[in-house]
Design a protein around this motif. Sequence first.
Motif, short mmCIF file in Angstrom:
data_model
loop_
_atom_site.label_atom_id
_atom_site.label_comp_id
_atom_site.label_asym_id
_atom_site.label_seq_id
_atom_site.Cartn_x
_atom_site.Cartn_y
_atom_site.Cartn_z
N VAL A 120 0.82 -1.22 0.00
CA VAL A 120 0.00 0.00 0.00
C VAL A 120 0.85 1.27 0.00
O VAL A 120 0.31 2.37 0.14
CB VAL A 120 -0.96 0.02 1.21
CG1 VAL A 120 -1.93 -1.15 1.14
CG2 VAL A 120 -0.18 -0.02 2.53
N ILE A 121 2.16 1.13 -0.15
CA ILE A 121 3.04 2.30 -0.13
C ILE A 121 3.05 2.95 -1.51
O ILE A 121 3.39 2.30 -2.51
CB ILE A 121 4.47 1.90 0.26
CG1 ILE A 121 4.52 1.29 1.66
CG2 ILE A 121 5.40 3.11 0.17
CD1 ILE A 121 4.21 2.24 2.77
N PRO A 122 2.70 4.24 -1.62
CA PRO A 122 2.80 4.94 -2.91
C PRO A 122 4.26 5.29 -3.20
O PRO A 122 4.88 6.07 -2.49
CB PRO A 122 1.95 6.20 -2.70
CG PRO A 122 1.94 6.42 -1.23
CD PRO A 122 2.08 5.09 -0.58
N MET A 123 4.81 4.69 -4.25
CA MET A 123 6.23 4.88 -4.55
C MET A 123 6.48 5.90 -5.65
O MET A 123 7.62 6.09 -6.07
CB MET A 123 6.85 3.53 -4.96
CG MET A 123 6.71 2.46 -3.91
SD MET A 123 7.52 0.91 -4.39
CE MET A 123 7.01 -0.16 -3.05
N GLY A 124 5.44 6.54 -6.12
CA GLY A 124 5.61 7.55 -7.15
C GLY A 124 5.54 6.99 -8.54
O GLY A 124 5.67 5.78 -8.76
N SER A 125 5.31 7.88 -9.52
CA SER A 125 5.22 7.50 -10.93
C SER A 125 4.15 6.44 -11.14
O SER A 125 4.26 5.58 -12.01
CB SER A 125 6.58 6.98 -11.43
OG SER A 125 7.60 7.91 -11.19
N GLY A 126 3.08 6.51 -10.33
CA GLY A 126 1.98 5.56 -10.46
C GLY A 126 2.23 4.20 -9.90
O GLY A 126 1.45 3.28 -10.13
N ILE A 127 3.32 4.01 -9.13
CA ILE A 127 3.66 2.69 -8.60
C ILE A 127 3.06 2.52 -7.21
O ILE A 127 3.55 3.07 -6.22
CB ILE A 127 5.19 2.50 -8.54
CG1 ILE A 127 5.82 2.71 -9.92
CG2 ILE A 127 5.54 1.12 -8.01
CD1 ILE A 127 7.32 2.69 -9.92
N GLN A 128 1.96 1.78 -7.16
CA GLN A 128 1.30 1.44 -5.90
C GLN A 128 0.39 0.25 -6.16
O GLN A 128 -0.52 0.32 -6.99
CB GLN A 128 0.50 2.62 -5.34
CG GLN A 128 -0.07 2.35 -3.96
CD GLN A 128 -0.81 3.55 -3.39
OE1 GLN A 128 -1.12 4.49 -4.10
NE2 GLN A 128 -1.10 3.51 -2.10
N LEU A 129 0.63 -0.83 -5.45
CA LEU A 129 -0.11 -2.06 -5.72
C LEU A 129 -1.57 -1.93 -5.32
O LEU A 129 -2.46 -2.37 -6.04
CB LEU A 129 0.54 -3.23 -4.97
CG LEU A 129 -0.03 -4.63 -5.24
CD1 LEU A 129 0.09 -4.97 -6.73
CD2 LEU A 129 0.69 -5.67 -4.41
N ALA A 130 -1.84 -1.33 -4.17
CA ALA A 130 -3.21 -1.15 -3.68
C ALA A 130 -3.28 0.13 -2.87
O ALA A 130 -2.27 0.58 -2.32
CB ALA A 130 -3.65 -2.34 -2.84
N ASP A 131 -4.47 0.71 -2.79
CA ASP A 131 -4.64 1.97 -2.06
C ASP A 131 -5.92 1.95 -1.24
O ASP A 131 -6.86 2.71 -1.50
CB ASP A 131 -4.66 3.14 -3.05
CG ASP A 131 -4.54 4.49 -2.35
OD1 ASP A 131 -4.04 4.53 -1.21
OD2 ASP A 131 -4.95 5.51 -2.95
N GLY A 192 -6.51 13.83 8.03
CA GLY A 192 -7.93 13.51 7.98
C GLY A 192 -8.24 12.22 7.26
O GLY A 192 -9.38 11.99 6.85
N THR A 193 -7.25 11.34 7.08
CA THR A 193 -7.46 10.08 6.37
C THR A 193 -6.38 9.07 6.76
O THR A 193 -5.28 9.45 7.16
CB THR A 193 -7.43 10.30 4.84
OG1 THR A 193 -7.64 9.04 4.19
CG2 THR A 193 -6.10 10.88 4.39
N LEU A 194 -6.74 7.79 6.64
CA LEU A 194 -5.78 6.71 6.82
C LEU A 194 -5.23 6.22 5.49
O LEU A 194 -4.34 5.37 5.46
CB LEU A 194 -6.45 5.52 7.54
CG LEU A 194 -6.71 5.68 9.04
CD1 LEU A 194 -7.68 4.60 9.53
CD2 LEU A 194 -5.41 5.60 9.82
N GLN A 195 -5.77 6.74 4.40
CA GLN A 195 -5.34 6.31 3.06
C GLN A 195 -3.96 6.88 2.76
O GLN A 195 -3.72 8.08 2.91
CB GLN A 195 -6.35 6.78 2.02
CG GLN A 195 -6.21 6.13 0.67
CD GLN A 195 -7.39 6.45 -0.23
OE1 GLN A 195 -8.12 7.41 -0.01
NE2 GLN A 195 -7.59 5.63 -1.25
N MET A 196 -3.05 6.02 2.34
CA MET A 196 -1.66 6.45 2.16
C MET A 196 -1.54 7.54 1.10
O MET A 196 -0.81 8.52 1.28
CB MET A 196 -0.79 5.25 1.79
CG MET A 196 -0.79 4.15 2.83
SD MET A 196 -0.12 4.68 4.42
CE MET A 196 1.60 4.27 4.23
#
Length: 360
Positions: A120-131, A192-196
């Motif tokens: 769930v880690i946003p790695m940039g350039s659209g690289i994120q398996l799940a959100d 205000g959110t838990l979403q990474m």
Amino acid sequence: MPVDPVVAQTTVDTLGSLLGLGELSPLEDFLLSFVVAGGIVTFLLTLVAVSGIWGKRKITAAFTDRIAVNRIGPFGLLIIVADAVRLLSKELIVPEGVDRPAWDIAPFVMVSSALLGFAVIPMGSGIQLADPEVGLAYVFAVASIASVGLVMAGYSSNNKYSLLGGLRAVAQNLAYEIPLILTAASVVIFAGTLQMSGIVEAQNVALVDLGGFGIKSWYAFVNPFAFLLFMAANLAEVGRNPFDIPEAPTEIVAGWQTEYSSVYFVLAYLSEFIHIFLGGAIITTIFLGGPTSPIVGLEILPGFVWFVIKILAVYLFTQWMRSAIPRVRIDQLIEIGWKGMLVLSFANLVLTAVIVGLIV
């Protein structure tokens, strides 16, 4: 001031769009997720191999004024291959009297818990398996599973030093995981959110305007006290000085991993460094703006490059502490956690809630 979106969609969706698949079927979603997860794991293992085997020695040598590996390959980089061959070719020695199922499973539990956190880690350039909307809670939940692996390794080894190391690991994780989560909760109050991706997006605005540009409102700048608390608690979670008590070689041989050899030792070693990078990824995401540059309107590097730079900076900090700070006693470690870090993290949480309540 307008800002660029940090995460528009997950990597699976992006890959599906590039392949012209439109709305993904369950099978297509599974296959693409498998491909993306494989790519992320490959990157992490490469990063661990370079940083854990070669970089660790180079950094420690630099801090202690010594010469590190420089003979095998250019800059000593082929030590990675040499160590891999050496460790994997050794005999797997199984001590008498071990609880075999638990002893076998423990290294896999520790490695898996660290790798799952990167989903769930946003790695940039659209690289994120799940959100998912509860991404931050998910990261802490799966990362804490490593404690189960440490206990399993300790008690199943039929070795008093391993058992002592496992018990120390549990005591340490309990003492410092609560302050870690409470400090992260103060970030959730701000965002205000838990979403990474939401936490990253909340930091992608200007804190200080510099005439067309601006310093972004990273939570490390907005709440530096929480950032320092989290960095200290993270050192305890990943077992770096002064909190390397579960493995204290001068006291308990190698703690919970004393009886592991060959491929099982490799897995235990990998889990340690993957957890260090997972800690760096969490710090990068919730305090350092994730895969974004520090300046609004000056995105000179791809987001993924910024992400790697930041987690490597956190890794460098952990190795600095390893070389510079002496180990504390186990009673001092527990006292620091329960009487110091816990109280400070609660104070930070309450103060953050009051400040945000007054501003909002």
